[in-house]
Scaffold this active site. Structure first.
Site, PDB file in Angstrom:
ATOM      1  CG  ASP A  25      44.056   9.744  -8.138  1.00 33.13           C
ATOM      2  OD1 ASP A  25      43.412  10.417  -7.308  1.00 33.13           O
ATOM      3  OD2 ASP A  25      43.956   8.514  -8.215  1.00 33.13           O
ATOM      4  CG  HIS A  70      40.300  11.986  -9.519  1.00 37.26           C
ATOM      5  ND1 HIS A  70      40.576  10.751  -8.966  1.00 37.26           N
ATOM      6  CD2 HIS A  70      39.995  11.757 -10.828  1.00 37.26           C
ATOM      7  CE1 HIS A  70      40.446   9.821  -9.891  1.00 37.26           C
ATOM      8  NE2 HIS A  70      40.096  10.399 -11.031  1.00 37.26           N
TER       9      HIS A  70
END
Length: 455
Positions: free
Chosen positions: A257, A281
């Protein structure tokens, strides 16, 4: 019956043995107490006779002989990776908490299993949590105590001037949590604390967030190594919220993430020399404004960093319906390596397919992108500015942008929607002509910055 000569020989041999034993005891006591710090140096101390030593399977008992150092083994910690060492760690914390500039020592060569625990302050200043060994939670949800919180593992609460440091490992044992429908726990959380240092720690396989800072001030993070599989959900490397004066330096984060996520209420954040990926991300501000909430973020700098093989590069993401402002953000000298969305502002962030349009939004203004170079994944455009229909993004500036496709030669056009700003007098690849010039019309003016003036 033994002859007199035989008895005399036996007597003298026994006497010699006793004298040798007495000489050895005196010698051993002398070298143990008289030359502390040198008795293990075999080159300096040679003995013709045998000497007392601990067998390889037995270690000396731990002690707190060094003033202010609290070895967790002295409080009953076993460190075999199976025994519950929670109470020993809490006892060491309680003792060290009362002493200024004390050290909680977690020695190398041991793996300590700790249940969900809150280490509570206030403590005397200068407390050091010296992690050299390994600490870990119980192995999977079924191993957690029924009365233990499954939403957080280790929490440091109301502590001023704490350092979590050392070359040790935090093993989050997250594998059995990742596929569960319920939200797994965060690993390390600092809550309502100040003057914090986290340095040198290796962290792997957190069930969810690795490090989370809530309502904290003056945070210095340096030389962390955080890893988790690229498919592990919600394993944000470092998350900060309602936290100010933060430094994140010289660290490597490869996870599933956000590398770093910056939530509402954060200001004065400096991020430098970070390597994000492969996976994850990227570096994100947001998401902000969820559930019609107020969000204020200002004075954020990210520079001299690398983002590689990630879904996003540098991102600002907000929900429709919120209010507040993101302002004063600079992304400088960032290298992208096959990143899907190198530069992205998304004010239509939504995790479902039925999000309705809303008129209010967290405003985004004064955003600088300078010297952003590298390659991008051709599934998405290299620059993506999707701003609110009613509250546009303003004063977006770009300079020295060079983003080329990782595969092929076709450079995709940037995407802009209701975004105002301009390109400084430097070459940009791709050419960015989609920004609206000047300032938005009066009908778009908003006073959301006023909501954030208290920051």
């Amino acid at each position: 019956m033994a002859s007199l000569s035989t008895l005399l020989v036996t007597f003298y041999m026994s006497l010699i043995a006793l004298l040798l034993l007495f000489s050895h005891v005196v010698t051993a006591r002398y070298h143990h107490h008289g030359h502390r710090g040198h008795h293990n140096n075999k080159k300096q101390h040679k003995h013709n006779n045998s000497h007392i030593s601990y067998p390889p399977s037995i270690s000396p008992e731990p002690s707190n002989s060094d003033e202010g150092v609290y070895d967790v083994r002295s409080f009953g910690a076993v460190g075999d990776g199976v025994t519950d060492d929670t109470e020993a760690f809490k006892a060491a914390w309680d003792a060290a908490c009362q002493v200024e500039s004390s050290v909680i020592h977690v020695p190398v060569g041991y793996s300590f299993m700790i249940q969900s625990t809150i280490f509570t302050g206030p403590c005397q200043t200068g407390l050091v949590f010296q992690l050299e060994g390994t600490i870990m939670p119980p192995d999977g949800p079924e191993s957690w105590g029924s009365n233990k919180s499954k939403r957080q593992w280790l929490v440091f609460y109301r502590v001023n001037e704490l350092s979590l440091q050392g070359g040790g490992v935090i093993d989050g044992r997250g594998e059995e949590w990742w596929n569960l429908p319920c939200k797994p726990h965060k690993a390390i959380r600092f809550f309502m604390s100040s003057n914090l240092t986290v340095e040198g720690i290796k962290m792997k396989n957190s069930p969810q967030f690795n490090f989370r800072f809530d309502n904290c001030k003056n945070v210095h993070i340096e030389s962390l190594h955080i890893t988790a599989p690229i498919w592990s959900p919600n394993t944000d490397g470092i998350h900060i919220e309602q936290t100010s004066n933060v430094e994140i330096y010289d660290s490597l984060i490869s996870n599933g993430d956000d590398c770093v996520s910056i939530g509402a209420g954060c200001y004065d954040v400096d991020i430098r020399n970070l390597t994000c990926g492969p996976g994850g991300h990227g570096i994100s501000i947001g998401s902000l404004g969820n559930h019609n909430s107020r969000a204020c973020v200002t004075n954020i700098t990210v520079r001299d960093s690398v983002i590689k093989q990630s879904d996003n590069g540098v991102r600002i993401k907000t929900w429709q319906g919120g209010f507040g402002a993101v302002s004063g953000v600079s992304f400088i000298n960032i290298h992208m390596d096959n990143v899907r969305n190198p530069i992205i502002i998304d004010q239509f962030y939504c995790l479902s397919k039925d999000c309705s349009n809303r008129t209010s939004a967290v405003s985004v203004s004064d955003i600088e992108y300078a010297s952003i170079k590298g390659t991008y994944d051709i599934r998405s455009p290299p620059v993506h500015f999707a701003c609110s229909d009613t509250i546009p993004c303003t004063n977006i500036t770009l300079s020295d942008i060079e983003l080329l496709p990782d595969q092929g030669e076709l450079v995709l056009d940037p995407f802009c929607w209701n975004a105002y700003g301009g390109v400084q007098d430097t070459l940009t690849i791709p050419p960015i002509f989609c920004l609206l010039e000047g300032n938005p019309p009066a009908m778009f003016e908003n006073n959301d910055l006023g909501y954030c003036s208290s920051s």
